[in-house]
Design an enzyme around this catalytic site. Structure first.
Site, PDB file in Angstrom:
ATOM      1  N   ASP A  39       0.834  -1.198   0.000  1.00 32.11           N
ATOM      2  CA  ASP A  39       0.000   0.000   0.000  1.00 32.11           C
ATOM      3  C   ASP A  39       0.872   1.252   0.000  1.00 32.11           C
ATOM      4  O   ASP A  39       2.007   1.225   0.509  1.00 32.11           O
ATOM      5  CB  ASP A  39      -0.900   0.024   1.234  1.00 32.11           C
ATOM      6  CG  ASP A  39      -1.995  -1.039   1.168  1.00 32.11           C
ATOM      7  OD1 ASP A  39      -2.313  -1.488   0.060  1.00 32.11           O
ATOM      8  OD2 ASP A  39      -2.524  -1.401   2.241  1.00 32.11           O
ATOM      9  N   TYR A  67       6.010  -8.759   8.565  1.00 31.11           N
ATOM     10  CA  TYR A  67       5.764  -7.320   8.680  1.00 31.11           C
ATOM     11  C   TYR A  67       5.961  -6.837  10.107  1.00 31.11           C
ATOM     12  O   TYR A  67       5.828  -7.611  11.068  1.00 31.11           O
ATOM     13  CB  TYR A  67       4.321  -6.987   8.286  1.00 31.11           C
ATOM     14  CG  TYR A  67       3.930  -7.319   6.874  1.00 31.11           C
ATOM     15  CD1 TYR A  67       4.070  -6.388   5.849  1.00 31.11           C
ATOM     16  CD2 TYR A  67       3.384  -8.570   6.557  1.00 31.11           C
ATOM     17  CE1 TYR A  67       3.688  -6.688   4.549  1.00 31.11           C
ATOM     18  CE2 TYR A  67       3.003  -8.875   5.255  1.00 31.11           C
ATOM     19  CZ  TYR A  67       3.158  -7.936   4.259  1.00 31.11           C
ATOM     20  OH  TYR A  67       2.782  -8.234   2.983  1.00 31.11           O
ATOM     21  N   ASP A  81      -7.371   1.509   7.374  1.00 26.86           N
ATOM     22  CA  ASP A  81      -6.102   2.122   7.762  1.00 26.86           C
ATOM     23  C   ASP A  81      -6.339   3.574   8.156  1.00 26.86           C
ATOM     24  O   ASP A  81      -7.446   4.102   7.992  1.00 26.86           O
ATOM     25  CB  ASP A  81      -5.035   1.990   6.665  1.00 26.86           C
ATOM     26  CG  ASP A  81      -5.426   2.684   5.373  1.00 26.86           C
ATOM     27  OD1 ASP A  81      -6.068   3.756   5.433  1.00 26.86           O
ATOM     28  OD2 ASP A  81      -5.089   2.173   4.295  1.00 26.86           O
ATOM     29  N   ARG A 172      -4.112  -4.906   7.199  1.00 27.78           N
ATOM     30  CA  ARG A 172      -5.227  -3.995   7.505  1.00 27.78           C
ATOM     31  C   ARG A 172      -6.425  -4.769   8.021  1.00 27.78           C
ATOM     32  O   ARG A 172      -7.063  -4.402   9.008  1.00 27.78           O
ATOM     33  CB  ARG A 172      -5.628  -3.224   6.246  1.00 27.78           C
ATOM     34  CG  ARG A 172      -4.727  -2.070   5.909  1.00 27.78           C
ATOM     35  CD  ARG A 172      -5.267  -1.315   4.711  1.00 27.78           C
ATOM     36  NE  ARG A 172      -5.111  -2.057   3.466  1.00 27.78           N
ATOM     37  CZ  ARG A 172      -5.897  -1.908   2.395  1.00 27.78           C
ATOM     38  NH1 ARG A 172      -6.927  -1.088   2.447  1.00 27.78           N
ATOM     39  NH2 ARG A 172      -5.665  -2.574   1.296  1.00 27.78           N
TER      40      ARG A 172
END
Length: 310
Positions: A39, A67, A81, A172
């Protein structure tokens, strides 16, 4: 010819598509593509396949990821988000113990519905384009795996955690689901990709550090060769005559493979054919190696799935 992968440390605010365009410009090439969208708000590893290596993108995109994420508890947005429109808020935040317990319950195989604002395609068009047009589609949940989720810091309302997961996992969505399960809602407010398959942070380059013609040579040195990209796939170094046959469209026969000292491969296993240090082709075994001696030499032993201009 620059064939291989360069791992970019993507900055926040840029789309993955823009980063690929920047790589093309910096290296002076026409063909490149990334192995998995990040993103615009996210940072971190974005492997970019160059020239012939773009044929490997499908193999690399399926790798597991890792992540470092921060979620904001008590805030729900339409995009899941921090950049989205707020659609719900709660000031009744849970305890640290409750947060850790709920996150531990979210590991293993879980179901996820892709975010409405994502690059997943429906009828050939990304979901975010449908959403921006006012069409909110109901999609079926997908199976993903959360291998581990380690809480790094809790400074309410923010929780920072490290997560290792399978391909197709949306962090997300994970944050939103955790927030819903805690009864307060949540959204993602920071994300960095630390690992993607064999690619790690120490391989990544900051593209802005290599601006200018005089730095192009340094950037080229960061390209990972194609022969290194699938380390778990067994490799066979072909003699020139066999390599020429594959280049001309031939398929590996039992007679051809009998010439080599082959690893113990089963039907369905993938194999790399190397020629003079270059990746020539990737094939799927049709016949187990331990059965080759019993087969007619003319029978096809493997099916070529990719051929490269090597």
């Amino acid at each position: 010819m620059m064939d291989g992968v360069i791992v970019i440390d993507k900055p926040a605010g840029k789309t993955s598509h823009t980063v690929v365009s920047d790589v093309k410009k910096a290296l002076g090439i026409r063909k490149a593509g990334h192995t998995g969208t990040l993103d615009p708000m996210a940072t971190g590893l974005l492997p970019v396949c160059l020239n012939e290596a773009t044929k490997l993108a499908g193999f690399l995109a399926g790798d597991d990821k890792e992540y470092l994420a921060t979620m904001l508890l008590g805030v729900k947005t339409d995009t899941m988000d921090i950049e989205g429109r707020i659609i719900g808020q709660s000031g009744n935040l849970p305890s640290e113990e409750a947060i850790k317990l709920m996150m531990s319950r979210m590991t293993g195989k879980i179901k996820q519905v892709p975010p409405a604002y994502s690059a997943v395609k429906y009828r050939g068009k990304p979901l975010y384009k449908w959403a921006r047009g006012g069409v909110m589609l109901e999609l079926k949940p997908r199976d993903v795996t959360i291998y581990s989720m380690i809480v790094e810091d809790i400074s309410l309302p923010c929780v920072t955690f490290r997560v290792a997961c399978s391909k197709g996992t949306y962090i997300r969505t994970l944050c939103s689901d955790i927030g819903d399960a805690l009864g307060v809602g949540a959204c993602l407010c920071d994300l960095r990709r630390l690992k993607s398959g064999i690619f790690t942070e120490d391989m990544a380059v900051v593209l802005s550090d290599y601006e200018g013609v005089d730095r192009k040579e340094d950037l080229v040195k960061k390209i990972l060769p194609m022969t290194d990209l699938l380390p778990r796939v067994e490799a066979i170094e072909l003699k020139d005559l066999c390599a020429a046959k594959l280049r001309n469209g031939g398929q590996p026969s039992v007679e051809m493979l009998k010439e080599y000292d082959l690893p113990l491969l089963k039907a369905g296993d993938m194999v790399k054919f190397i020629s003079r240090g270059c990746l020539l082709a990737i094939a799927e075994m049709l016949t187990p190696v331990n059965n080759l001696s019993q087969c007619d030499g003319k029978i096809q032993a493997a099916r070529i799935v990719r051929v490269f201009n090597c």
